[in-house]
Design a protein around this motif. Sequence first.
Motif, PDB file in Angstrom:
ATOM      1  N   PHE A 114       3.431 -14.418   1.163  1.00 12.14           N
ATOM      2  CA  PHE A 114       2.872 -15.586   1.835  1.00 12.14           C
ATOM      3  C   PHE A 114       3.521 -15.813   3.207  1.00 12.14           C
ATOM      4  O   PHE A 114       2.860 -16.248   4.154  1.00 12.14           O
ATOM      5  N   GLN A 115       4.806 -15.483   3.325  1.00 13.55           N
ATOM      6  CA  GLN A 115       5.454 -15.581   4.628  1.00 13.55           C
ATOM      7  C   GLN A 115       4.859 -14.564   5.606  1.00 13.55           C
ATOM      8  O   GLN A 115       4.649 -14.864   6.782  1.00 13.55           O
ATOM      9  N   ARG A 116       4.574 -13.374   5.097  1.00  9.40           N
ATOM     10  CA  ARG A 116       3.950 -12.353   5.935  1.00  9.40           C
ATOM     11  C   ARG A 116       2.573 -12.801   6.397  1.00  9.40           C
ATOM     12  O   ARG A 116       2.184 -12.577   7.544  1.00  9.40           O
ATOM     13  N   SER A 117       1.816 -13.422   5.505  1.00  9.14           N
ATOM     14  CA  SER A 117       0.470 -13.848   5.874  1.00  9.14           C
ATOM     15  C   SER A 117       0.510 -14.883   6.996  1.00  9.14           C
ATOM     16  O   SER A 117      -0.361 -14.890   7.880  1.00  9.14           O
ATOM     17  N   GLU A 118       1.521 -15.749   6.997  1.00  6.36           N
ATOM     18  CA  GLU A 118       1.675 -16.713   8.093  1.00  6.36           C
ATOM     19  C   GLU A 118       1.985 -15.991   9.401  1.00  6.36           C
ATOM     20  O   GLU A 118       1.433 -16.315  10.455  1.00  6.36           O
ATOM     21  N   THR A 119       2.872 -15.010   9.323  1.00  3.66           N
ATOM     22  CA  THR A 119       3.205 -14.219  10.505  1.00  3.66           C
ATOM     23  C   THR A 119       1.988 -13.484  11.032  1.00  3.66           C
ATOM     24  O   THR A 119       1.731 -13.446  12.254  1.00  3.66           O
ATOM     25  N   GLN A 120       1.219 -12.909  10.135  1.00  2.00           N
ATOM     26  CA  GLN A 120       0.020 -12.156  10.529  1.00  2.00           C
ATOM     27  C   GLN A 120      -0.989 -13.066  11.229  1.00  2.00           C
ATOM     28  O   GLN A 120      -1.594 -12.676  12.234  1.00  2.00           O
ATOM     29  N   ALA A 121      -1.162 -14.273  10.698  1.00  2.00           N
ATOM     30  CA  ALA A 121      -2.089 -15.222  11.317  1.00  2.00           C
ATOM     31  C   ALA A 121      -1.645 -15.570  12.736  1.00  2.00           C
ATOM     32  O   ALA A 121      -2.469 -15.655  13.659  1.00  2.00           O
ATOM     33  N   ASN A 122      -0.344 -15.758  12.918  1.00  2.00           N
ATOM     34  CA  ASN A 122       0.181 -16.081  14.250  1.00  2.00           C
ATOM     35  C   ASN A 122      -0.004 -14.918  15.223  1.00  2.00           C
ATOM     36  O   ASN A 122      -0.330 -15.121  16.401  1.00  2.00           O
TER      37      ASN A 122
ATOM     38  N   LEU B 279      10.387  -0.423  -2.983  1.00  2.00           N
ATOM     39  CA  LEU B 279       9.917  -1.640  -2.330  1.00  2.00           C
ATOM     40  C   LEU B 279       9.352  -2.650  -3.332  1.00  2.00           C
ATOM     41  O   LEU B 279       9.346  -3.853  -3.058  1.00  2.00           O
ATOM     42  N   MET B 280       8.900  -2.181  -4.474  1.00  2.00           N
ATOM     43  CA  MET B 280       8.381  -3.097  -5.491  1.00  2.00           C
ATOM     44  C   MET B 280       9.459  -4.063  -5.963  1.00  2.00           C
ATOM     45  O   MET B 280       9.189  -5.214  -6.281  1.00  2.00           O
ATOM     46  N   ARG B 281      10.681  -3.577  -6.006  1.00  2.00           N
ATOM     47  CA  ARG B 281      11.794  -4.412  -6.474  1.00  2.00           C
ATOM     48  C   ARG B 281      12.341  -5.302  -5.373  1.00  2.00           C
ATOM     49  O   ARG B 281      13.083  -6.236  -5.643  1.00  2.00           O
ATOM     50  N   GLN B 282      11.991  -5.005  -4.132  1.00  2.00           N
ATOM     51  CA  GLN B 282      12.526  -5.765  -3.009  1.00  2.00           C
ATOM     52  C   GLN B 282      11.553  -6.812  -2.471  1.00  2.00           C
ATOM     53  O   GLN B 282      11.932  -7.646  -1.663  1.00  2.00           O
ATOM     54  N   THR B 283      10.297  -6.754  -2.903  1.00  2.00           N
ATOM     55  CA  THR B 283       9.282  -7.678  -2.392  1.00  2.00           C
ATOM     56  C   THR B 283       9.081  -8.827  -3.365  1.00  2.00           C
ATOM     57  O   THR B 283       8.789  -8.615  -4.540  1.00  2.00           O
ATOM     58  N   ARG B 284       9.258 -10.038  -2.858  1.00  2.00           N
ATOM     59  CA  ARG B 284       9.060 -11.236  -3.674  1.00  2.00           C
ATOM     60  C   ARG B 284       7.711 -11.872  -3.349  1.00  2.00           C
ATOM     61  O   ARG B 284       7.146 -11.633  -2.292  1.00  2.00           O
TER      62      ARG B 284
ATOM     63  N   GLY C 100       0.797  -1.216   0.000  1.00  2.00           N
ATOM     64  CA  GLY C 100       0.000   0.000   0.000  1.00  2.00           C
ATOM     65  C   GLY C 100       0.829   1.265   0.000  1.00  2.00           C
ATOM     66  O   GLY C 100       0.309   2.355  -0.243  1.00  2.00           O
ATOM     67  N   THR C 101       2.140   1.136   0.273  1.00  2.00           N
ATOM     68  CA  THR C 101       3.028   2.304   0.305  1.00  2.00           C
ATOM     69  C   THR C 101       3.928   2.377  -0.930  1.00  2.00           C
ATOM     70  O   THR C 101       4.829   3.213  -0.978  1.00  2.00           O
ATOM     71  N   TRP C 102       3.705   1.479  -1.894  1.00  2.00           N
ATOM     72  CA  TRP C 102       4.621   1.416  -3.043  1.00  2.00           C
ATOM     73  C   TRP C 102       4.641   2.713  -3.843  1.00  2.00           C
ATOM     74  O   TRP C 102       5.668   3.056  -4.428  1.00  2.00           O
ATOM     75  N   ARG C 103       3.531   3.412  -3.903  1.00  2.00           N
ATOM     76  CA  ARG C 103       3.536   4.680  -4.640  1.00  2.00           C
ATOM     77  C   ARG C 103       4.495   5.669  -3.982  1.00  2.00           C
ATOM     78  O   ARG C 103       5.204   6.422  -4.659  1.00  2.00           O
ATOM     79  N   ARG C 104       4.520   5.644  -2.648  1.00  2.00           N
ATOM     80  CA  ARG C 104       5.400   6.549  -1.901  1.00  2.00           C
ATOM     81  C   ARG C 104       6.824   6.019  -1.826  1.00  2.00           C
ATOM     82  O   ARG C 104       7.790   6.792  -1.776  1.00  2.00           O
TER      83      ARG C 104
END
Length: 226
Positions: free
Chosen positions: A138-146, A128-133, A120-124
Amino acid sequence: VPDALRCPADLPLSQVPAYENGEIEVQDISSQLLLQLIHPQPEGSWLDACAGAGGKTLQLAKLLGANGRVTAYDPRPKALDELAIRSRRAGLKNISLLRSKPSEGSYDGVLVDAPCSGSGTWRRHPFLMRQTREKDVFQRSETQANILDLYSQRVALGGALVYCTCSLSRFENEIVVENFLESHPSFEACPLAKNFDLEESGRGITIQPAHLDGDGLYIATLKRKR
């Protein structure tokens, strides 16, 4: 948005007396909407479980007023140090900082501003677009669920669990919330306030960057029913 001011991009805000005196703070406009969308409005004792440097903590403390209190935790000591400075500057007396993960107690509300891909901050922050795979999402989503599972245990009966990210990915947003509700029958989804021409689509609300010329933000509110 009540109390929101839009400043020129080149304004040296840190040198403005109102900033030095704690009368104003810097916060993205979409983040300012978050607490305005919670229904009913927060009151009582709240835990900001992923406080960071505390932009939302300060906003929540002001909203709760003298009859409420915010307990803020973040695993990064420097972020909490910055929050301590900001809360003193703002003159807010109803904020407590936790230096270790809360493992007991219950709160009228828990805010989980979860770590995410930041899409959501990529415009600013276009780098980060080039650094996010893809696997990072999916790893973040697992962390968020925990994190949701952990801090749901600190919500009192009838209390609110507010989940938000600055991601635009459904894998970090709606799907995380849907999976949480399926595995936590003691919680139910709560409708958000119908403000700012925003309506829920599916589960929660996603504020697009173009809506108010700010970051993208997702928010959903859950309630402990038993």
